[in-house]
Motif scaffolding. Sequence first.
Motif, PDB file in Angstrom:
ATOM      1  N   ILE A 128     -16.352   5.939  -5.499  1.00 59.27           N
ATOM      2  CA  ILE A 128     -14.981   6.412  -5.340  1.00 59.27           C
ATOM      3  C   ILE A 128     -14.095   5.423  -4.600  1.00 59.27           C
ATOM      4  O   ILE A 128     -12.893   5.322  -4.887  1.00 59.27           O
ATOM      5  N   ASP A 129     -14.639   4.701  -3.644  1.00 62.61           N
ATOM      6  CA  ASP A 129     -13.809   3.818  -2.817  1.00 62.61           C
ATOM      7  C   ASP A 129     -12.955   2.854  -3.646  1.00 62.61           C
ATOM      8  O   ASP A 129     -11.750   2.710  -3.374  1.00 62.61           O
ATOM      9  N   PRO A 130     -13.509   2.165  -4.657  1.00 61.31           N
ATOM     10  CA  PRO A 130     -12.646   1.263  -5.438  1.00 61.31           C
ATOM     11  C   PRO A 130     -11.492   1.984  -6.130  1.00 61.31           C
ATOM     12  O   PRO A 130     -10.370   1.465  -6.204  1.00 61.31           O
ATOM     13  N   VAL A 131     -11.761   3.211  -6.624  1.00 57.32           N
ATOM     14  CA  VAL A 131     -10.708   3.980  -7.296  1.00 57.32           C
ATOM     15  C   VAL A 131      -9.635   4.397  -6.305  1.00 57.32           C
ATOM     16  O   VAL A 131      -8.426   4.251  -6.569  1.00 57.32           O
ATOM     17  N   LEU A 132     -10.065   4.909  -5.143  1.00 54.13           N
ATOM     18  CA  LEU A 132      -9.093   5.348  -4.142  1.00 54.13           C
ATOM     19  C   LEU A 132      -8.265   4.182  -3.623  1.00 54.13           C
ATOM     20  O   LEU A 132      -7.062   4.323  -3.352  1.00 54.13           O
ATOM     21  N   GLU A 133      -8.886   3.033  -3.436  1.00 52.63           N
ATOM     22  CA  GLU A 133      -8.132   1.874  -2.963  1.00 52.63           C
ATOM     23  C   GLU A 133      -7.061   1.450  -3.971  1.00 52.63           C
ATOM     24  O   GLU A 133      -5.991   0.979  -3.586  1.00 52.63           O
ATOM     25  N   HIS A 150      -8.154   5.667   1.207  1.00 49.87           N
ATOM     26  CA  HIS A 150      -9.510   5.291   1.629  1.00 49.87           C
ATOM     27  C   HIS A 150     -10.282   6.555   1.972  1.00 49.87           C
ATOM     28  O   HIS A 150      -9.771   7.452   2.652  1.00 49.87           O
ATOM     29  N   LEU A 151     -11.522   6.650   1.467  1.00 55.42           N
ATOM     30  CA  LEU A 151     -12.387   7.799   1.755  1.00 55.42           C
ATOM     31  C   LEU A 151     -13.022   7.618   3.130  1.00 55.42           C
ATOM     32  O   LEU A 151     -13.880   6.767   3.325  1.00 55.42           O
ATOM     33  N   THR A 169       0.833  -1.203   0.000  1.00 56.24           N
ATOM     34  CA  THR A 169       0.000   0.000   0.000  1.00 56.24           C
ATOM     35  C   THR A 169       0.865   1.249   0.000  1.00 56.24           C
ATOM     36  O   THR A 169       0.616   2.198  -0.767  1.00 56.24           O
ATOM     37  N   ILE A 170       1.905   1.283   0.835  1.00 53.65           N
ATOM     38  CA  ILE A 170       2.783   2.449   0.915  1.00 53.65           C
ATOM     39  C   ILE A 170       3.531   2.641  -0.406  1.00 53.65           C
ATOM     40  O   ILE A 170       3.703   3.776  -0.881  1.00 53.65           O
ATOM     41  N   VAL A 189       1.115   4.251  -2.828  1.00 53.36           N
ATOM     42  CA  VAL A 189       0.933   5.672  -2.544  1.00 53.36           C
ATOM     43  C   VAL A 189       2.143   6.480  -2.997  1.00 53.36           C
ATOM     44  O   VAL A 189       2.016   7.582  -3.548  1.00 53.36           O
ATOM     45  N   ALA A 190       3.344   5.933  -2.776  1.00 57.72           N
ATOM     46  CA  ALA A 190       4.566   6.675  -3.071  1.00 57.72           C
ATOM     47  C   ALA A 190       4.825   6.830  -4.566  1.00 57.72           C
ATOM     48  O   ALA A 190       5.365   7.857  -5.009  1.00 57.72           O
ATOM     49  N   PHE A 191       4.431   5.854  -5.374  1.00 59.16           N
ATOM     50  CA  PHE A 191       4.835   5.866  -6.781  1.00 59.16           C
ATOM     51  C   PHE A 191       3.664   5.975  -7.771  1.00 59.16           C
ATOM     52  O   PHE A 191       3.903   6.007  -8.981  1.00 59.16           O
ATOM     53  N   LYS A 192       2.385   6.041  -7.271  1.00 57.64           N
ATOM     54  CA  LYS A 192       1.252   6.109  -8.191  1.00 57.64           C
ATOM     55  C   LYS A 192       1.193   7.465  -8.905  1.00 57.64           C
ATOM     56  O   LYS A 192       0.875   7.533 -10.105  1.00 57.64           O
ATOM     57  N   PHE A 193       1.442   8.558  -8.164  1.00 58.81           N
ATOM     58  CA  PHE A 193       1.383   9.902  -8.735  1.00 58.81           C
ATOM     59  C   PHE A 193       2.760  10.561  -8.661  1.00 58.81           C
ATOM     60  O   PHE A 193       3.583  10.226  -7.810  1.00 58.81           O
ATOM     61  N   VAL A 194       2.939  11.534  -9.532  1.00 60.61           N
ATOM     62  CA  VAL A 194       4.222  12.246  -9.566  1.00 60.61           C
ATOM     63  C   VAL A 194       4.464  12.979  -8.261  1.00 60.61           C
ATOM     64  O   VAL A 194       5.567  12.943  -7.692  1.00 60.61           O
ATOM     65  N   ASP A 195       3.417  13.657  -7.780  1.00 59.78           N
ATOM     66  CA  ASP A 195       3.533  14.373  -6.512  1.00 59.78           C
ATOM     67  C   ASP A 195       2.149  14.509  -5.888  1.00 59.78           C
ATOM     68  O   ASP A 195       1.137  14.069  -6.459  1.00 59.78           O
TER      69      ASP A 195
END
Length: 309
Positions: free
Chosen positions: A150-155, A160-161, A97-98, A101-107
């Motif tokens: 949204i929950d499936p997308v955020l996961e 988590h929303l 999970t970490i 979170v760290a590498f999914k988006f540029v910033d």
Amino acid sequence: MNYGLYIGIFVAFVILISSFVTVKQGTIAVVTVFGKYRRLLRPGLSLKIPLIEAIHSRISIQNRSVELSFQAVTQDQANVYFKAMLLYSVLDQQEETIKNVAFKFVDATNLMQALIRTIEGSIRAYVATQRQANVLSQRHEIVEHVKHQIDPVLESWGYHLQDLQLNDITFDEEIMRSMSKVVASHNLKAAAENEGQALLITKTKAAEADGNAIKIAATAEREAAQLRGQGIALFREEVAKGMTQAALEMESAKLDISVILFTMWTESIKQFAENSEGNVIFLDGSTEGMNKTMREMMAMQIDKLKNGN
């Protein structure tokens, strides 16, 4: 030679110091080696390989909030303005999970932009299927729809929303005025209905009270009439007994019974004169009229005596 030693000692000190890493509570550090993920550092004091391992990012596992302000259009083409508060957090503290979170988006800026736009799009899609009159009463339904979408997308992003609060829902000024008029008219209608019901209850109770009073008065009058009738009957009975007794005594004394009738006649005239209170009563005082009256009274008395015997 001495300068070179000092420089070496300084470099060694810097390298030693850079090998220590402090991670704050509520934060997880992501370590990379030459740009590739290596490991995680948990809160506290940790060591890393100087000049080789680098801190790529520090991921907060605490709850984060953001305020949203956007517009949507209903099915009947009414503009709806939303002000919302979004509460979200990292899904969990597991390594995968970490890393996500760290590498999914540029910033963090790109993450926030994607998050806000996704939530706004979900709300707009739901509002577009509803009429303006129904939106205000569907806060809970809107929040549940957004969470479900949204929950499936955020996961998939590692988040988590936690909560979504629609703090303010407004419309164009003209629509707000018309809604206020509708509410006011409904309130006036409800007030009129309540007043009518209260008046109906009051009138009904008053009618019931009047009816009960009439019933009570009628019952009392009926009882009084019965008592008056009984009193008159008793009076007549006693008069009849007295007259019968007097007639029998006069008959045994060989006296004319008409004397009693004549006495009653004169007493009646006397009572009329004393208690007339201004009323005029015409009596036939002629000899023929008196004889006629005496004969009728004697006939009545004879009939009573026969019936009594």
